[in-house]
Design a protein around this motif. Sequence first.
Motif, PDB file in Angstrom:
ATOM      1  N   GLU A  38       0.826  -1.212   0.000  1.00  0.00           N
ATOM      2  CA  GLU A  38       0.000   0.000   0.000  1.00  0.00           C
ATOM      3  C   GLU A  38       0.856   1.256   0.000  1.00  0.00           C
ATOM      4  O   GLU A  38       0.558   2.225  -0.703  1.00  0.00           O
ATOM      5  N   LEU A  39       1.940   1.247   0.786  1.00  0.00           N
ATOM      6  CA  LEU A  39       2.833   2.406   0.800  1.00  0.00           C
ATOM      7  C   LEU A  39       3.530   2.557  -0.545  1.00  0.00           C
ATOM      8  O   LEU A  39       3.721   3.673  -1.038  1.00  0.00           O
ATOM      9  N   ALA A  40       3.891   1.437  -1.155  1.00  0.00           N
ATOM     10  CA  ALA A  40       4.519   1.480  -2.474  1.00  0.00           C
ATOM     11  C   ALA A  40       3.579   2.106  -3.492  1.00  0.00           C
ATOM     12  O   ALA A  40       3.986   2.943  -4.313  1.00  0.00           O
ATOM     13  N   GLU A  41       2.304   1.726  -3.427  1.00  0.00           N
ATOM     14  CA  GLU A  41       1.324   2.261  -4.368  1.00  0.00           C
ATOM     15  C   GLU A  41       1.111   3.753  -4.170  1.00  0.00           C
ATOM     16  O   GLU A  41       1.004   4.515  -5.125  1.00  0.00           O
ATOM     17  N   GLN A  42       1.074   4.186  -2.907  1.00  0.00           N
ATOM     18  CA  GLN A  42       0.810   5.593  -2.618  1.00  0.00           C
ATOM     19  C   GLN A  42       2.016   6.492  -2.887  1.00  0.00           C
ATOM     20  O   GLN A  42       1.857   7.659  -3.227  1.00  0.00           O
ATOM     21  N   SER A  43       3.213   5.937  -2.718  1.00  0.00           N
ATOM     22  CA  SER A  43       4.416   6.763  -2.856  1.00  0.00           C
ATOM     23  C   SER A  43       5.061   6.681  -4.235  1.00  0.00           C
ATOM     24  O   SER A  43       5.812   7.567  -4.629  1.00  0.00           O
ATOM     25  N   GLY A  44       4.785   5.589  -4.949  1.00  0.00           N
ATOM     26  CA  GLY A  44       5.456   5.386  -6.225  1.00  0.00           C
ATOM     27  C   GLY A  44       6.850   4.820  -6.067  1.00  0.00           C
ATOM     28  O   GLY A  44       7.613   4.733  -7.039  1.00  0.00           O
ATOM     29  N   VAL A  45       7.200   4.412  -4.844  1.00  0.00           N
ATOM     30  CA  VAL A  45       8.493   3.784  -4.578  1.00  0.00           C
ATOM     31  C   VAL A  45       8.281   2.273  -4.534  1.00  0.00           C
ATOM     32  O   VAL A  45       7.353   1.784  -3.898  1.00  0.00           O
ATOM     33  N   ALA A  46       9.130   1.522  -5.200  1.00  0.00           N
ATOM     34  CA  ALA A  46       8.964   0.075  -5.280  1.00  0.00           C
ATOM     35  C   ALA A  46       8.934  -0.569  -3.894  1.00  0.00           C
ATOM     36  O   ALA A  46       9.662  -0.149  -2.984  1.00  0.00           O
ATOM     37  N   LYS A  47       8.086  -1.595  -3.760  1.00  0.00           N
ATOM     38  CA  LYS A  47       7.949  -2.315  -2.492  1.00  0.00           C
ATOM     39  C   LYS A  47       9.296  -2.857  -2.024  1.00  0.00           C
ATOM     40  O   LYS A  47       9.631  -2.780  -0.831  1.00  0.00           O
ATOM     41  N   SER A  48      10.083  -3.386  -2.935  1.00  0.00           N
ATOM     42  CA  SER A  48      11.386  -3.950  -2.567  1.00  0.00           C
ATOM     43  C   SER A  48      12.327  -2.877  -2.023  1.00  0.00           C
ATOM     44  O   SER A  48      13.094  -3.128  -1.088  1.00  0.00           O
ATOM     45  N   ILE A  49      12.244  -1.670  -2.603  1.00  0.00           N
ATOM     46  CA  ILE A  49      13.086  -0.562  -2.131  1.00  0.00           C
ATOM     47  C   ILE A  49      12.679  -0.144  -0.724  1.00  0.00           C
ATOM     48  O   ILE A  49      13.529   0.094   0.147  1.00  0.00           O
ATOM     49  N   ILE A  50      11.362  -0.047  -0.486  1.00  0.00           N
ATOM     50  CA  ILE A  50      10.878   0.344   0.842  1.00  0.00           C
ATOM     51  C   ILE A  50      11.324  -0.684   1.877  1.00  0.00           C
ATOM     52  O   ILE A  50      11.747  -0.335   2.983  1.00  0.00           O
ATOM     53  N   SER A  51      11.236  -1.949   1.516  1.00  0.00           N
ATOM     54  CA  SER A  51      11.671  -3.019   2.419  1.00  0.00           C
ATOM     55  C   SER A  51      13.145  -2.877   2.756  1.00  0.00           C
ATOM     56  O   SER A  51      13.553  -3.023   3.918  1.00  0.00           O
ATOM     57  N   GLN A  52      13.962  -2.572   1.751  1.00  0.00           N
ATOM     58  CA  GLN A  52      15.398  -2.386   1.976  1.00  0.00           C
ATOM     59  C   GLN A  52      15.664  -1.165   2.845  1.00  0.00           C
ATOM     60  O   GLN A  52      16.555  -1.180   3.705  1.00  0.00           O
ATOM     61  N   ILE A  53      14.884  -0.107   2.639  1.00  0.00           N
ATOM     62  CA  ILE A  53      15.041   1.116   3.440  1.00  0.00           C
ATOM     63  C   ILE A  53      14.731   0.817   4.906  1.00  0.00           C
ATOM     64  O   ILE A  53      15.465   1.221   5.807  1.00  0.00           O
ATOM     65  N   GLU A  54      13.631   0.093   5.156  1.00  0.00           N
ATOM     66  CA  GLU A  54      13.237  -0.215   6.525  1.00  0.00           C
ATOM     67  C   GLU A  54      14.286  -1.070   7.230  1.00  0.00           C
ATOM     68  O   GLU A  54      14.426  -1.003   8.451  1.00  0.00           O
ATOM     69  N   ARG A  55      15.003  -1.882   6.470  1.00  0.00           N
ATOM     70  CA  ARG A  55      16.050  -2.731   7.055  1.00  0.00           C
ATOM     71  C   ARG A  55      17.421  -2.045   7.014  1.00  0.00           C
ATOM     72  O   ARG A  55      18.432  -2.665   7.378  1.00  0.00           O
ATOM     73  N   ASN A  56      17.432  -0.781   6.580  1.00  0.00           N
ATOM     74  CA  ASN A  56      18.678  -0.011   6.464  1.00  0.00           C
ATOM     75  C   ASN A  56      19.703  -0.716   5.595  1.00  0.00           C
ATOM     76  O   ASN A  56      20.908  -0.729   5.885  1.00  0.00           O
ATOM     77  N   GLU A  57      19.244  -1.298   4.497  1.00  0.00           N
ATOM     78  CA  GLU A  57      20.129  -2.003   3.571  1.00  0.00           C
ATOM     79  C   GLU A  57      20.437  -1.176   2.328  1.00  0.00           C
ATOM     80  O   GLU A  57      21.113  -1.654   1.418  1.00  0.00           O
ATOM     81  N   THR A  58      19.938   0.055   2.285  1.00  0.00           N
ATOM     82  CA  THR A  58      20.193   0.902   1.124  1.00  0.00           C
ATOM     83  C   THR A  58      20.222   2.362   1.550  1.00  0.00           C
ATOM     84  O   THR A  58      19.656   2.732   2.586  1.00  0.00           O
ATOM     85  N   ASN A  59      20.917   3.178   0.771  1.00  0.00           N
ATOM     86  CA  ASN A  59      20.955   4.624   1.002  1.00  0.00           C
ATOM     87  C   ASN A  59      20.099   5.295  -0.062  1.00  0.00           C
ATOM     88  O   ASN A  59      20.552   5.514  -1.188  1.00  0.00           O
ATOM     89  N   PRO A  60      18.844   5.618   0.256  1.00  0.00           N
ATOM     90  CA  PRO A  60      17.943   6.187  -0.743  1.00  0.00           C
ATOM     91  C   PRO A  60      18.316   7.620  -1.102  1.00  0.00           C
ATOM     92  O   PRO A  60      18.951   8.325  -0.321  1.00  0.00           O
ATOM     93  N   THR A  61      17.923   8.023  -2.289  1.00  0.00           N
ATOM     94  CA  THR A  61      18.124   9.411  -2.693  1.00  0.00           C
ATOM     95  C   THR A  61      17.111  10.285  -1.964  1.00  0.00           C
ATOM     96  O   THR A  61      16.099   9.806  -1.441  1.00  0.00           O
ATOM     97  N   LEU A  62      17.366  11.580  -1.939  1.00  0.00           N
ATOM     98  CA  LEU A  62      16.430  12.504  -1.305  1.00  0.00           C
ATOM     99  C   LEU A  62      15.102  12.538  -2.056  1.00  0.00           C
ATOM    100  O   LEU A  62      14.049  12.819  -1.472  1.00  0.00           O
ATOM    101  N   ALA A  63      15.129  12.229  -3.358  1.00  0.00           N
ATOM    102  CA  ALA A  63      13.883  12.171  -4.124  1.00  0.00           C
ATOM    103  C   ALA A  63      12.994  11.050  -3.602  1.00  0.00           C
ATOM    104  O   ALA A  63      11.772  11.208  -3.465  1.00  0.00           O
TER     105      ALA A  63
END
Length: 203
Positions: A38-63
Amino acid sequence: MSGSDKRGELDAGAVALSGQLGKTVQRLRKAYNLSLSELAEQSGVAKSIISQIERNETNPTLATIWRLSQALDVSIERVLGSSEDEPFIEKTTRVDTPVIISDDGKCRLAVVGWLKTVEWLQWYDFRAEPGGVLESDAHQRGSVECLSILAGVVEVDVAGVRERAEPGETLRYRCDRQHAIRVVGDEPVHATMVCFMKAALME
């Protein structure tokens, strides 16, 4: 500033934010009862990316951070940019306060607690119309709910065990099993509800 300098500044900002970003995104997502999809759909950010962000496995861009903050209706940059050691005052307006409505449409839970504590402490302003019923599934084992009545009369049912409460009274009960709050009588109900998640290991 050249394009490469600007990109470097954005990347550095993203790295600085990413340490706390994962926990913040997860807490906010859970506070709004949103799934990763649901967050992926509302934000336009891929579900896999959000999952990685929550686990601190990636450094997302400010965008990416900006898209998530828009979807969660909060300024993540502002929240993460302040030191936790500094004094602060936060104000949430009525319009910005998340509200959960019961299936029958007669009960409203306004989320007035701090979103940073939602994983272990949840605090709500509870209002219900006559005839209203708020049914809830079991929370995590050991969770305890405290319901303090300000107006009206309620009956709480926890796995078949029932108890009533009037203004000035508080009910405390295990909420790690199915439970329901029912309005008794013709008066609307107003109460405060605090839920301690995994408050104790209860045998």
